[in-house]
Design an enzyme around this catalytic site. Structure first.
Site, mmCIF file in Angstrom:
data_model
loop_
_atom_site.group_PDB
_atom_site.id
_atom_site.type_symbol
_atom_site.label_atom_id
_atom_site.label_comp_id
_atom_site.label_asym_id
_atom_site.label_seq_id
_atom_site.Cartn_x
_atom_site.Cartn_y
_atom_site.Cartn_z
ATOM 1 N NE ARG A 239 -3.651 -2.162 2.735
ATOM 2 C CZ ARG A 239 -3.415 -3.338 3.301
ATOM 3 N NH1 ARG A 239 -2.219 -3.598 3.805
ATOM 4 N NH2 ARG A 239 -4.363 -4.252 3.365
ATOM 5 C CE LYS B 181 -6.303 -0.265 4.666
ATOM 6 N NZ LYS B 181 -7.628 -0.425 4.037
ATOM 7 C CG HIS C 222 -5.920 0.455 -4.038
ATOM 8 N ND1 HIS C 222 -5.315 0.061 -2.858
ATOM 9 C CD2 HIS C 222 -7.008 -0.349 -4.178
ATOM 10 C CE1 HIS C 222 -6.010 -0.914 -2.308
ATOM 11 N NE2 HIS C 222 -7.034 -1.194 -3.087
ATOM 12 N NE ARG D 184 -3.354 -3.526 -1.437
ATOM 13 C CZ ARG D 184 -2.850 -4.356 -0.542
ATOM 14 N NH1 ARG D 184 -1.535 -4.525 -0.481
ATOM 15 N NH2 ARG D 184 -3.629 -5.001 0.304
ATOM 16 C CG HIS E 136 -6.417 -8.757 1.224
ATOM 17 N ND1 HIS E 136 -6.612 -9.231 -0.058
ATOM 18 C CD2 HIS E 136 -6.219 -7.417 1.090
ATOM 19 C CE1 HIS E 136 -6.541 -8.238 -0.918
ATOM 20 N NE2 HIS E 136 -6.296 -7.131 -0.253
ATOM 21 C CE1 TYR F 204 -6.769 -7.812 -6.949
ATOM 22 C CE2 TYR F 204 -6.730 -8.870 -4.794
ATOM 23 C CZ TYR F 204 -6.693 -7.730 -5.562
ATOM 24 O OH TYR F 204 -6.566 -6.503 -4.960
#
Length: 364
Positions: A217, A241, A310, A313, A336, A345
């Site tokens: 990120r 995060k 993003h 990414r 994630h 994906y």
């Protein structure tokens, strides 16, 4: 004195902005600071600023300043009035501007703002207590707001993403090469732009190459320090995060571009001996995530395919899944928390539905 890192910058901005909010929002931010990054909390405050400003301009709150909005006003906010807030967000008025402006928010943006608001109200109702050990809020009107964004199935979401990313290994390398050398061949570049490019070519290539070769990120890239990179193992230590630290691998191509940048980092940007930020701007200052976002947009627009950080990414994740067919591996590398976030994906570039329908006509 060392130059501030991206995290330091976000933290300063956070604790400057928090002064404009009521005491209960300050308590919320202090409570969440253990689990959420300054960048995330700063984003929350921007969302709360819109909501509290709306309370004053549209919902009948008698206060002139956001900071003065009492807790009881939230407790007694009429449901019918509260239901109009998402509608207000659809075309959000820029109330803080001297010139009347409007900003149209997407459904995803509105959902994010509502989620931030629910987090605050949930804290006030379920976690925070007054001096008598009673909840600060006993009535949570935000949970009663009806806002249902249009549901998009995973295949549709994948199709949308596919049109916004670099969709092949060849296009990934083409864009990297454009940043590394071909940008200078654009017609019409004046001396100032060409000088800016030559001054930052290695750095910019390294940033874009790192994201395309690791899926980091932008905030994770902006907060990298010299000590976070393990050159022999080709891994970087980042804070995700959730504030979880994770060692993330990067590609051989990324390593070569990072090394080329390191060869000029000291002489080109002249950082102080105590400066540990990896990516720098002129004068040895840490490069911010906003500067990185603008840089990627500048190059991609000139390249002819407007890309955000993003989207780079997303590009990495798509290529990694195509190579491995391993969703768990992709989930781990991207950091994630939920498998469903990674599942999109598996559907990018999936033409199974088209082939099945073509088969009905006998066309293979």
């Amino acid at each position: 004195m060392p130059v501030q890192s991206q995290r330091d910058i976000d933290e300063v901005k956070l604790y400057e902005k928090i002064n404009d909010f009521p005491w209960y929002v300050v308590e919320f931010v202090d409570h969440k600071a253990n689990n959420l990054s300054p960048s995330t909390l700063l984003g929350y405050l921007f969302d709360y600023e819109i909501f509290f400003g709306w309370l004053i301009s549209e919902a009948g709150c008698p206060c002139e300043k956001i900071k003065d909005i009492p807790l009881y006003f939230l407790e007694n906010l009429d449901k019918k009035i509260a239901d109009s807030f998402p509608k207000f967000l659809v075309i959000q008025h820029k109330a803080d501007s001297k010139v009347s402006r409007k900003k149209k928010n997407s459904e995803a943006t509105i959902s994010r703002k509502m989620a931030a608001l629910k987090s605050l109200f949930s804290y006030l109702q379920n976690e925070a207590e007054d001096g008598n050990q009673k909840p600060l809020l006993t009535r949570n009107v935000i949970t009663k707001i009806k806002y249902t964004p249009t549901k998009i199935d995973i295949q549709t979401k994948a199709d949308i993403i596919q049109h916004k990313i670099l969709d092949s290994k060849e296009s990934v390398e083409s864009f990297r090469r454009f940043v590394a050398s071909d940008y200078s061949k654009l017609p019409g570049l004046n001396k100032r732009h060409l000088s800016w490019y030559e001054d930052n070519r290695e750095r910019d290539t390294a940033i874009i190459s790192l994201i395309l070769g690791s899926g980091l990120r932008v905030n994770e890239v902006a907060t990298l320090t010299l000590g976070d990179i393990d050159w022999s193992k080709r891994r970087v230590l980042v804070k995700r995060k959730s504030k979880k630290k994770q060692s993330v691998p990067f590609s051989i191509r990324s390593k070569l571009d990072l090394e080329e940048y390191m060869n000029v980092r000291g002489t080109r940007y002249k950082p102080s001996d105590s400066e540990t930020a990896f990516f720098l701007t002129k004068g040895g200052k840490a490069m911010t995530k906003n500067a990185m976002q603008k840089m990627v947009l500048r190059y991609s627009t000139a390249y002819g395919k407007r890309l955000s950080v993003h989207k780079l990414r997303h590009t990495f994740a798509t290529e990694l899944y195509k190579k491995t067919k391993d969703t768990r591996l992709v989930q781990d590398v991207l950091g994630h928390a939920e498998p469903k976030t990674t599942a999109v994906y598996t559907h990018i570039g999936n033409d199974e539905q088209n082939r099945a329908i073509d088969g009905m006509d006998g066309i293979e």
